[in-house]
Write a protein that holds these residues in place. Structure first.
Motif, PDB file in Angstrom:
ATOM      1  N   HIS A 344       0.862  -1.178   0.000  1.00  0.00           N
ATOM      2  CA  HIS A 344       0.000   0.000   0.000  1.00  0.00           C
ATOM      3  C   HIS A 344       0.899   1.229   0.000  1.00  0.00           C
ATOM      4  O   HIS A 344       1.894   1.285   0.733  1.00  0.00           O
ATOM      5  CB  HIS A 344      -0.914   0.017   1.226  1.00  0.00           C
ATOM      6  CG  HIS A 344      -1.778   1.242   1.315  1.00  0.00           C
ATOM      7  ND1 HIS A 344      -2.939   1.380   0.588  1.00  0.00           N
ATOM      8  CD2 HIS A 344      -1.640   2.389   2.038  1.00  0.00           C
ATOM      9  CE1 HIS A 344      -3.491   2.553   0.864  1.00  0.00           C
ATOM     10  NE2 HIS A 344      -2.717   3.178   1.739  1.00  0.00           N
ATOM     11  N   THR A 345       0.557   2.211  -0.824  1.00  0.00           N
ATOM     12  CA  THR A 345       1.327   3.451  -0.895  1.00  0.00           C
ATOM     13  C   THR A 345       0.516   4.583  -0.296  1.00  0.00           C
ATOM     14  O   THR A 345      -0.628   4.822  -0.698  1.00  0.00           O
ATOM     15  CB  THR A 345       1.693   3.797  -2.355  1.00  0.00           C
ATOM     16  OG1 THR A 345       2.433   2.708  -2.907  1.00  0.00           O
ATOM     17  CG2 THR A 345       2.550   5.053  -2.413  1.00  0.00           C
ATOM     18  N   GLY A 346       1.099   5.271   0.670  1.00  0.00           N
ATOM     19  CA  GLY A 346       0.416   6.390   1.294  1.00  0.00           C
ATOM     20  C   GLY A 346       0.404   7.617   0.399  1.00  0.00           C
ATOM     21  O   GLY A 346       1.075   7.670  -0.639  1.00  0.00           O
ATOM     22  N   PRO A 347      -0.361   8.644   0.773  1.00  0.00           N
ATOM     23  CA  PRO A 347      -0.491   9.839  -0.076  1.00  0.00           C
ATOM     24  C   PRO A 347       0.826  10.583  -0.269  1.00  0.00           C
ATOM     25  O   PRO A 347       0.985  11.295  -1.265  1.00  0.00           O
ATOM     26  CB  PRO A 347      -1.527  10.690   0.670  1.00  0.00           C
ATOM     27  CG  PRO A 347      -1.551  10.161   2.064  1.00  0.00           C
ATOM     28  CD  PRO A 347      -1.213   8.720   1.973  1.00  0.00           C
ATOM     29  N   ASP A 348       1.782  10.424   0.661  1.00  0.00           N
ATOM     30  CA  ASP A 348       3.063  11.115   0.507  1.00  0.00           C
ATOM     31  C   ASP A 348       4.123  10.228  -0.125  1.00  0.00           C
ATOM     32  O   ASP A 348       5.283  10.630  -0.250  1.00  0.00           O
ATOM     33  CB  ASP A 348       3.563  11.624   1.866  1.00  0.00           C
ATOM     34  CG  ASP A 348       3.930  10.482   2.820  1.00  0.00           C
ATOM     35  OD1 ASP A 348       3.529   9.326   2.532  1.00  0.00           O
ATOM     36  OD2 ASP A 348       4.609  10.740   3.823  1.00  0.00           O
ATOM     37  N   GLY A 349       3.770   9.007  -0.548  1.00  0.00           N
ATOM     38  CA  GLY A 349       4.726   8.098  -1.152  1.00  0.00           C
ATOM     39  C   GLY A 349       5.312   7.093  -0.200  1.00  0.00           C
ATOM     40  O   GLY A 349       6.144   6.263  -0.606  1.00  0.00           O
ATOM     41  N   THR A 350       4.912   7.100   1.067  1.00  0.00           N
ATOM     42  CA  THR A 350       5.360   6.077   2.004  1.00  0.00           C
ATOM     43  C   THR A 350       4.838   4.713   1.563  1.00  0.00           C
ATOM     44  O   THR A 350       3.685   4.575   1.164  1.00  0.00           O
ATOM     45  CB  THR A 350       4.869   6.391   3.429  1.00  0.00           C
ATOM     46  OG1 THR A 350       5.463   7.607   3.862  1.00  0.00           O
ATOM     47  CG2 THR A 350       5.244   5.287   4.394  1.00  0.00           C
ATOM     48  N   VAL A 351       5.700   3.717   1.631  1.00  0.00           N
ATOM     49  CA  VAL A 351       5.334   2.363   1.221  1.00  0.00           C
ATOM     50  C   VAL A 351       5.106   1.505   2.458  1.00  0.00           C
ATOM     51  O   VAL A 351       5.941   1.467   3.366  1.00  0.00           O
ATOM     52  CB  VAL A 351       6.435   1.737   0.342  1.00  0.00           C
ATOM     53  CG1 VAL A 351       6.086   0.296  -0.005  1.00  0.00           C
ATOM     54  CG2 VAL A 351       6.625   2.553  -0.917  1.00  0.00           C
ATOM     55  N   PHE A 352       3.969   0.832   2.486  1.00  0.00           N
ATOM     56  CA  PHE A 352       3.639  -0.112   3.548  1.00  0.00           C
ATOM     57  C   PHE A 352       3.598  -1.512   2.935  1.00  0.00           C
ATOM     58  O   PHE A 352       3.007  -1.709   1.871  1.00  0.00           O
ATOM     59  CB  PHE A 352       2.298   0.223   4.180  1.00  0.00           C
ATOM     60  CG  PHE A 352       2.248   1.608   4.776  1.00  0.00           C
ATOM     61  CD1 PHE A 352       2.610   1.836   6.094  1.00  0.00           C
ATOM     62  CD2 PHE A 352       1.832   2.691   4.010  1.00  0.00           C
ATOM     63  CE1 PHE A 352       2.568   3.101   6.641  1.00  0.00           C
ATOM     64  CE2 PHE A 352       1.784   3.967   4.552  1.00  0.00           C
ATOM     65  CZ  PHE A 352       2.155   4.179   5.867  1.00  0.00           C
ATOM     66  N   ALA A 353       4.234  -2.463   3.593  1.00  0.00           N
ATOM     67  CA  ALA A 353       4.279  -3.839   3.100  1.00  0.00           C
ATOM     68  C   ALA A 353       3.940  -4.786   4.241  1.00  0.00           C
ATOM     69  O   ALA A 353       4.382  -4.584   5.376  1.00  0.00           O
ATOM     70  CB  ALA A 353       5.662  -4.168   2.540  1.00  0.00           C
ATOM     71  N   ALA A 354       3.157  -5.801   3.946  1.00  0.00           N
ATOM     72  CA  ALA A 354       2.751  -6.769   4.965  1.00  0.00           C
ATOM     73  C   ALA A 354       2.932  -8.183   4.431  1.00  0.00           C
ATOM     74  O   ALA A 354       2.681  -8.455   3.248  1.00  0.00           O
ATOM     75  CB  ALA A 354       1.301  -6.545   5.380  1.00  0.00           C
ATOM     76  N   THR A 355       3.358  -9.077   5.304  1.00  0.00           N
ATOM     77  CA  THR A 355       3.464 -10.486   4.959  1.00  0.00           C
ATOM     78  C   THR A 355       3.359 -11.301   6.247  1.00  0.00           C
ATOM     79  O   THR A 355       3.282 -10.740   7.353  1.00  0.00           O
ATOM     80  CB  THR A 355       4.777 -10.792   4.219  1.00  0.00           C
ATOM     81  OG1 THR A 355       4.730 -12.119   3.688  1.00  0.00           O
ATOM     82  CG2 THR A 355       5.979 -10.639   5.132  1.00  0.00           C
TER      83      THR A 355
END
Length: 502
Positions: A344-355
């Motif tokens: 998932h990419t936040g509105p400011d470009g932060t990347v979130f990854a889950a596994t």
């Protein structure tokens, strides 16, 4: 008198498929005959459908597939002695809904006040047996998800790719009553790793659509105007990653994991097939990657997020071809086979990854955050997922060993945690302005498979629950984000593929 012959286009059809037969008529008499054209759908004659092994009249029906003759087809056929005619006819059997089995289809043609019935042709219908699937999506201006899905029907009969558009709404276009999948093309029996591009924008804004799959060491692609692309690799990869990226009116980006999973290759395919596919860049890993996925950098090129294990430690990497990589280390853990990495990419470009990972009999949810500013260190949160109690009336043995899973970020972003009593004062920036609240992505949701096809759902509260679905999920799992949470590609033997709520 006319001699009539029917021949189906395929040796086997699936339930709810359109039926396609070729009708051949020859005037073997001595006088000219005039007949209704079976392919001129407005003037279509009647047809009879009955079980192949049963005597009797069966069901007589009219073909209502269309309301005008096909281009170049008259509504009436005029055949002089010795003349031939042949044409294709498509059927939507609709309310007849024949079940799996062999059926006899015959044509009833009116001629000179009588009805001439053709010899029957055998229509074989077999249950759906989906060996693989994929789905792509985009975001419409109303924020609803919609896209296309692809499944591999693996016999009996030829292995066939079938497509099914999907849309997130409250109509019967989702769930078991959605529109049936339709055949696209036949493929080799070793076809696998299906993929549908995910659009960085409205999915259907571009009229050109591609479907991708792998056969051994070859990556294949076909579009909706029957163009084909193919890239032959030196050896079969471990897999073609399920996420293919595309922007409207732009080319396609896809990736493969090397056979030893110690690297990945980014592949470029042109939108109009004007340039042969090629490997654009290569990425190496310090350990074997259990799972990886592609996503876009806002306003930039692709990135690859991989989950790997190095010396027994879980590692999540964010790789930007040509720009380097960032990584964050988690706990000591084992990778779970047939897994996934949700992005998932936040509105400011932060990347979130889950596994997910496993530490003995403990299941761990790993949630990594890569700030938009590359100078800010990434972080990872680890949540121990407690196993649910046994279902009522069922005694299950532990530990549970996951055999595969999927995760997806979907729904509304999470609310920031409520401030404590001593946090009433808003933090301020160096220039005295109040800092903005941090962005929290939607919670990851997922589906986990244990032995004996037992399924667990990971809910937004990060709890596990036993779950039963209306149909069987396609394996490996195929999940898509929606405004309500997530959707899952499932299949019913009699109804075919459909989209279920995750």
């Amino acid at each position: 008198m006319p001699r009539i012959a029917l021949s189906p286009s395929r040796p086997v059809f699936q339930p709810r498929h359109e039926i396609h037969v070729t009708v051949s008529i020859r005037n073997e008499g001595t006088a000219e005959i005039v007949l209704p054209n079976p392919a001129a759908l407005r003037a279509s004659p009647a047809w009879r459908l009955q079980p192949w092994s049963t005597d009797g009249h069966g069901r007589v029906f009219g073909n209502q597939m269309g309301f005008a003759p096909p281009p170049g087809q008259p509504e009436k056929l005029t055949l002089p002695p010795g003349a031939d005619w042949s044409g294709p006819v498509w059927f939507d059997l609709g309310d007849l809904n024949p079940m799996a089995g062999d059926w006899a289809l015959s044509l009833l043609l009116p001629l000179d006040g009588e009805v001439v019935e053709s010899p029957p042709c055998k229509i074989s219908i077999a249950e759906w047996s989906v060996a693989a699937g994929a789905a792509g999506h985009g975001v419409m201006p109303d924020a609803l998800s919609r896209g296309d899905s692809l499944v591999l029907q693996a016999g009996p009969g030829p292995y066939t790719l079938c497509r099914m558009p999907w849309i997130e709404d409250d109509t019967d276009r989702t769930g078991p009553n959605m529109a049936p999948a339709v055949p696209l093309l036949e493929v080799a029996a070793d076809a696998t790793d299906l993929a549908v591009p995910t659009m960085d924008g409205p999915f259907w804004i571009d009229p050109l659509h591609w479907w991708i799959w792998r056969e051994g060491a070859s990556i294949h692609a076909a579009d909706n105007i029957l163009r084909r692309q193919r890239l032959d690799l030196p050896e079969p990869p471990a897999c073609l990653l399920p996420t293919v990226l595309r922007r409207p009116q732009s080319d396609l980006t896809l990736a493969i994991l090397a056979a030893d999973r110690l690297g990945a290759s980014i592949i470029h395919m042109s939108r109009d097939a004007s340039v042969p596919p090629s490997i654009a860049s290569n990425i190496s890993f310090p350990g074997p990657a259990a799972a990886a996925t592609l996503s876009y950098i806002p306003g930039g090129g692709p990135r690859l997020t991989a989950y790997l294990t190095v010396d027994g430690v879980a590692v999540i990497q964010l790789c930007v071809p040509g720009e380097g990589r960032r990584e964050v280390k988690g706990p000591r853990a084992e990778a779970i086979p047939n897994g996934a990495v949700a992005i998932h990419t936040g509105p400011d470009g932060t990347v979130f990854a889950a596994t997910l990972a496993r530490d003995d009999d403990v299941l761990l949810l790993l949630e990594a955050e890569f700030p938009a500013d590359p100078d800010d260190a990434p972080s990872v949160a680890v949540t121990r997922l407690d196993w649910p109690e046994d279902p009522p009336g069922v005694l299950l043995s532990t530990p549970f060993i996951p055999e595969g899973f999927t995760l997806v970020y979907g729904g509304e972003p999470e609310e920031p945690p409520a401030p404590g009593d001593d946090d009433d004062d808003e933090e301020a920036t160096d220039d005295g302005e109040e800092a903005e609240d941090p962005y929290y992505p939607p919670p990851p949701r997922g589906l986990i498979e244990l032995g004996d096809r037992r399924l667990l759902r990971l809910d937004p509260g990060r709890f596990l629950h036993w779950v039963e679905l209306e149909g069987e999920p396609v394996r490996p799992f195929v999940a898509m984000p929606t405004t309500e949470g997530g959707a899952l590609l499932c299949v019913s033997p009699l109804l075919g593929p459909f989209i279920a709520e995750l």
